[in-house]
Design an enzyme around this catalytic site. Structure first.
Site, PDB file in Angstrom:
ATOM      1  N   LYS A 238       2.611 -53.800 -38.124  1.00 59.79           N
ATOM      2  CA  LYS A 238       2.469 -52.680 -39.053  1.00 59.79           C
ATOM      3  C   LYS A 238       3.627 -51.718 -38.867  1.00 59.79           C
ATOM      4  O   LYS A 238       4.132 -51.541 -37.750  1.00 59.79           O
ATOM      5  CB  LYS A 238       1.151 -51.928 -38.792  1.00 59.79           C
ATOM      6  CG  LYS A 238       0.986 -50.654 -39.624  1.00 59.79           C
ATOM      7  CD  LYS A 238      -0.250 -49.880 -39.230  1.00 59.79           C
ATOM      8  CE  LYS A 238      -0.325 -48.567 -40.025  1.00 59.79           C
ATOM      9  NZ  LYS A 238      -1.522 -47.775 -39.699  1.00 59.79           N
ATOM     10  N   GLU A 287      -5.756 -35.184 -39.816  1.00 58.44           N
ATOM     11  CA  GLU A 287      -5.752 -36.027 -38.617  1.00 58.44           C
ATOM     12  C   GLU A 287      -5.588 -35.231 -37.328  1.00 58.44           C
ATOM     13  O   GLU A 287      -4.551 -34.612 -37.085  1.00 58.44           O
ATOM     14  CB  GLU A 287      -4.632 -37.076 -38.705  1.00 58.44           C
ATOM     15  CG  GLU A 287      -4.662 -38.058 -37.547  1.00 58.44           C
ATOM     16  CD  GLU A 287      -3.749 -39.253 -37.771  1.00 58.44           C
ATOM     17  OE1 GLU A 287      -3.562 -40.012 -36.815  1.00 58.44           O
ATOM     18  OE2 GLU A 287      -3.221 -39.417 -38.886  1.00 58.44           O
ATOM     19  N   GLU A 466       0.087 -44.924 -53.518  1.00 56.90           N
ATOM     20  CA  GLU A 466      -0.675 -44.219 -52.484  1.00 56.90           C
ATOM     21  C   GLU A 466       0.076 -42.978 -52.003  1.00 56.90           C
ATOM     22  O   GLU A 466      -0.535 -41.943 -51.719  1.00 56.90           O
ATOM     23  CB  GLU A 466      -0.972 -45.145 -51.307  1.00 56.90           C
ATOM     24  CG  GLU A 466      -1.878 -44.502 -50.264  1.00 56.90           C
ATOM     25  CD  GLU A 466      -2.294 -45.457 -49.161  1.00 56.90           C
ATOM     26  OE1 GLU A 466      -2.528 -44.968 -48.036  1.00 56.90           O
ATOM     27  OE2 GLU A 466      -2.395 -46.668 -49.413  1.00 56.90           O
TER      28      GLU A 466
END
Length: 480
Positions: A238, A287, A466
């Site tokens: 990733k 976050e 996104e």
């Protein structure tokens, strides 16, 4: 015990408080003369009225060009910490910047003179600021003032939790300082503080701000496609790729007004602003990187996202799709595994939630996994932040493969974007969030940043879309 602030001014010290402040500063001068360090951090804390708004006071009271800081989580018992000025800066660069800053803060607080620890978290001796994403990040001119690791010990700090509010005044005292002069300087600073509401956002209806991508959207799609090729070839699992979008307004952006809008719209988020010189870095971040209270620590694995809908049924359906998405669940699992692996050597136990849940904010919903840990022994929140940063939610996995790929594909200096921003107290407790849904304001220009996690099944067009969803946290406010 903290003393009550009395008249004549809303934050002026009364005669008793001033006498106590002078006595403490005399002690500090004597301690500085005896000590090897040659300086003593000294703070003085008083209680403020319960209706005091720390961020509004700082916005109304800041002097031109001085550093300032605001850090709130409105939905968490009205938690807020806002500061003015800098009596000493703790800065470092390179891979060890977290440890270096932690060591300097530990040395500074070892002989500090302060009130007994009472009141909301963040009252008393505190250092505030953040860290760049990369070990030497923030070299671009627009990141001037934001060193790779930079905490400021403020002259004035206001902390709130629930109905408790405290004001802390700070000075670094040296052997040849005049205690009475220092006391009257701090007294004058407290008397300068202004009680006023945050300014309202007042866009010019006749002028439409210009919104431009720093790089063409096609560049971002190509970067995602190249990353997917590397992942499918087995080079990594990733990588998170970000893009920058600029908003050019007709007049200077107003950080106070923007903060007011963000904290109302994103009450569940960490809403913060860091002012350095002519620049302000602000965000509404969902976050949490790390929170430490004694031997207890917590964090939040956040990865995988989709849009919100005004229709509750559609919104629930989008959330269910996210929970069942194999691509997003894979992205989430990568983040959880890395965080657990980073905390285990420091902890008696580390416990992630069994399943991710939906974390919903105003315009977006995420997969989130709360993670708790019990530390084996005290470890500074700064060192914990260094152990966790960057998580795969903002970097990649494995990090060794992702780190050089990120700047090569993005073509931008992230600066403090995706880095930790927060605070640490004298006990090395504190809280840092990840700087997401953020913008760097310089006059009439706002640089907004958003990124997405790229994995094997990522589609370049979908990932570009996104980023657009994530940019909607700030673009409608900045471009109105």
């Amino acid at each position: 015990m903290p003393v009550e602030v009395a008249t004549p001014g809303p934050f002026a010290l009364d005669a008793t408080a001033l006498e106590r402040l002078e006595a403490r500063l005399h002690r500090a001068v004597r301690r500085a003369r005896r000590g090897r360090a040659g300086q003593v951090l000294t703070t003085f804390t008083v209680t403020l009225p319960r209706d005091t708004d720390p961020t509004a006071v700082v916005i109304a009271s800041r002097r031109a060009g001085e550093p300032w800081f605001a850090f709130e989580q409105p939905a968490s018992d009205r938690a807020a910490l806002a500061t003015l000025g800098c009596v000493i800066a703790l800065e470092a660069s390179g891979p060890n910047r977290f440890a270096v800053v932690a060591d300097r803060w530990r040395a500074l607080t070892r002989d500090a003179l302060a009130d007994p620890p009472e009141g909301p978290r963040g009252s008393g001796p505190v250092a505030v600021g953040g860290f760049a994403f990369a070990p030497d990040g923030g070299a671009a001119p627009h990141w001037t003032g934001f060193a790779p690791g930079s905490l400021h010990v403020p002259e004035v700090a206001l902390a709130r939790r629930g109905d408790e509010v405290r004001l802390t005044l700070a000075a670094v005292v040296h052997p040849d300082d005049d205690a009475e002069a220092l006391a009257h300087r701090l007294e004058a600073r407290a008397a300068e503080l202004v009680r006023a509401p945050l300014p309202l956002l007042d866009p010019d209806p006749a002028v439409t701000p210009r919104v431009v991508s720093a790089m063409p959207p096609e560049h971002y799609e190509d970067a995602v496609a190249r990353a997917v090729e590397r992942i499918r070839a087995g080079a990594l699992d990733k990588v998170v790729l970000a893009r920058e979008v600029q908003v050019h307004a007709a007049a200077e952006h107003d950080p106070g007004a923007l903060l007011g809008v963000l904290r109302e719209a994103f009450r569940e988020c960490h809403v913060f602003a860091v002012g350095r010189g002519d620049h302000t870095f602000l965000a509404a971040s969902p976050e949490l990187l790390v929170r430490r209270e004694g031997l207890r620590t917590g964090t939040l694995a956040l990865a995988g996202s989709t849009r919100r809908s005004a229709d509750p049924a559609v919104d629930d359906h989008l959330g269910e799709q996210l929970l069942r998405s194999a691509k997003d669940r894979e992205e989430q699992a990568i983040v959880v595994r890395r965080i657990v692996r980073a905390l285990q050597p420091l902890s008696v136990w580390v416990t992630p939630a069994d399943e991710p849940v939906l974390a919903k904010v105003a315009n977006i919903q995420h997969l989130a996994t709360p993670i708790r840990a019990q530390l084996r022994e005290p470890v500074s929140v700064l060192e914990l932040a260094g152990a966790l940063h960057p998580t795969p939610a903002v970097g990649g996995e494995p990090l060794e493969a992702a780190a050089p790929l990120i700047p090569a594909l993005e073509g931008l200096d992230r600066g403090w974007y995706a880095g930790p921003v927060g605070w640490v107290d004298e006990h090395e407790d504190g809280e840092f969030c990840v700087a997401l849904r953020c913008a760097l304001l310089t006059g009439a220009v706002a640089r907004c940043y958003a990124g997405v996690g790229v994995v094997r099944e990522s589609d370049p067009a979908a990932e570009l879309a996104e980023t657009e969803v994530k940019l909607q946290a700030l673009l409608p406010v900045l471009a109105s």
